[in-house]
Design an enzyme around this catalytic site. Sequence first.
Site, mmCIF file in Angstrom:
data_model
loop_
_atom_site.group_PDB
_atom_site.id
_atom_site.type_symbol
_atom_site.label_atom_id
_atom_site.label_comp_id
_atom_site.label_asym_id
_atom_site.label_seq_id
_atom_site.Cartn_x
_atom_site.Cartn_y
_atom_site.Cartn_z
ATOM 1 N N LYS A 14 -36.209 7.891 -84.507
ATOM 2 C CA LYS A 14 -34.550 8.797 -83.337
ATOM 3 C C LYS A 14 -34.219 6.696 -83.263
ATOM 4 C CE LYS A 14 -36.039 10.810 -80.037
ATOM 5 N NZ LYS A 14 -37.012 11.235 -80.174
ATOM 6 N N ARG A 125 -44.944 0.094 -84.487
ATOM 7 C CA ARG A 125 -43.796 -0.905 -83.961
ATOM 8 C C ARG A 125 -43.594 -1.213 -83.251
ATOM 9 N NH1 ARG A 125 -40.702 4.046 -81.431
ATOM 10 N NH2 ARG A 125 -42.338 4.183 -79.574
ATOM 11 N N ARG A 158 -45.235 -2.166 -77.199
ATOM 12 C CA ARG A 158 -45.046 -1.711 -76.115
ATOM 13 C C ARG A 158 -46.020 -1.247 -75.900
ATOM 14 N NH1 ARG A 158 -39.439 2.614 -77.310
ATOM 15 N NH2 ARG A 158 -41.581 3.711 -76.362
ATOM 16 N N ARG A 169 -49.157 11.394 -76.351
ATOM 17 C CA ARG A 169 -47.406 10.911 -76.510
ATOM 18 C C ARG A 169 -47.631 12.558 -77.683
ATOM 19 N NH1 ARG A 169 -44.783 5.432 -78.240
ATOM 20 N NH2 ARG A 169 -43.171 6.898 -78.090
HETATM 21 P P1 AMP Z 1 -39.069 6.898 -76.213
HETATM 22 O O1 AMP Z 1 -38.171 5.340 -75.871
HETATM 23 O O2 AMP Z 1 -37.793 7.615 -75.749
HETATM 24 O O3 AMP Z 1 -40.347 7.241 -76.905
HETATM 25 O O4 AMP Z 1 -39.458 7.371 -74.510
HETATM 26 C C1 AMP Z 1 -40.726 7.004 -73.693
HETATM 27 C C2 AMP Z 1 -40.571 7.680 -72.380
HETATM 28 O O5 AMP Z 1 -40.194 7.420 -71.625
HETATM 29 C C3 AMP Z 1 -41.859 8.321 -72.516
HETATM 30 O O6 AMP Z 1 -43.178 8.634 -73.467
HETATM 31 C C4 AMP Z 1 -41.468 9.619 -71.414
HETATM 32 O O7 AMP Z 1 -42.314 8.625 -70.468
HETATM 33 C C5 AMP Z 1 -40.527 8.770 -71.048
HETATM 34 N N1 AMP Z 1 -39.255 10.005 -71.440
HETATM 35 C C6 AMP Z 1 -38.220 9.737 -72.494
HETATM 36 N N2 AMP Z 1 -37.669 10.545 -72.137
HETATM 37 C C7 AMP Z 1 -38.048 10.793 -71.543
HETATM 38 C C8 AMP Z 1 -37.700 12.355 -71.057
HETATM 39 N N3 AMP Z 1 -36.427 12.938 -71.011
HETATM 40 N N4 AMP Z 1 -38.214 13.366 -70.122
HETATM 41 C C9 AMP Z 1 -39.020 13.044 -69.595
HETATM 42 N N5 AMP Z 1 -39.602 11.462 -70.116
HETATM 43 C C10 AMP Z 1 -39.186 10.829 -70.669
#
Ligand code: AMP
Length: 211
Positions: A14, A125, A158, A169
Site C-alpha cells: 500500500k 523494508r 521502522r 502486526r
Molecule cells: P502503517 O504504517 O499503516 O502500517 O501503520 C503503523 C501503525 O499505526 C500500525 O501498526 C498501528 O499501530 C497504527 N495504525 C495505523 N492505522 C491505524 C488504524 N486505522 N487504527 C488503529 N491503528 C492504526
Amino acid sequence: MRYILLLGPPGCGKGTQVELLKKEGFKVLITGDILRNEIEKNSLLGERIKRIVNKGELVPDDLIVELMETIIKEDTSSDKDIIIDGYPRTVGQVEGFLKNHSDEKIIAVYLKVDKDILKKRLTGRRVCPVCKRVYHIEYNPPKNDMKCDVCNEPLIIRKDDEPEVIENRLSVYDKQTQPIVELFENKGLLRVIDAQRTISEIFTDIKEILM
Ligand code: AMP
C-alpha cells in the site's frame, strides 16, 4: 468525489502505491504517517499512540475515527477523490466511517498477497526518517548506498518493522482487519487486486479503478 480505501495486510505494498499516486497528483491520506506525526509532536496523545504503535497493536477505534474524520472533513473542500491508506482498519472503524459517508462514494481496493511473501517484504523494508519515503533492500532499493534518493539521509528500519513486532502486526491484521475485507465484499464495494505482481502492474490496476 469518492473515497478510495486501500486495504491489505502489512507489507502488501500500500505504502509504495500511495507514494506513486501522490507523485501523480492524487490526494492521499496515510493513517500511519498521521499517527507518526502525532508521535513526533511529543504531545500526551503522541506518547499514548507511540506505546501502542511500537508494539504493533492498533490505536483504539474511537481515537482513530475522531482523528481521521476530522482530517477528512478538512480535506473535502474540493471535488477530488481521496485515497486513504490504513483507515478504516477494524469493523468498529468501518462502522464509524459508514456513519459519516455514503456507500455510493466508497470503493474499497484490496491488495491481496500470500503470507510468506508478506514477511519477506516487511523484513526488507527501509524508510527515510526525513521524508518517510519507503524502500525495500531487494525489490525497491535506493539508488545509492542505502540513502534516500531525495533527502540523501541514511535509511532506517521502522521500530514496528522489527521481527517480533512484524509477527504481532500480522496476527493483529488477521484478527482485526481481514474481517473488513469481507464486510466491504458483502456490500458490493470491494475490488480485489493481485498484489504479488510488479509495482507497475499493480499501479496500472489501481489507476484503472480510479478512472
Ligand atoms: P502503517 O504504517 O499503516 O502500517 O501503520 C503503523 C501503525 O499505526 C500500525 O501498526 C498501528 O499501530 C497504527 N495504525 C495505523 N492505522 C491505524 C488504524 N486505522 N487504527 C488503529 N491503528 C492504526
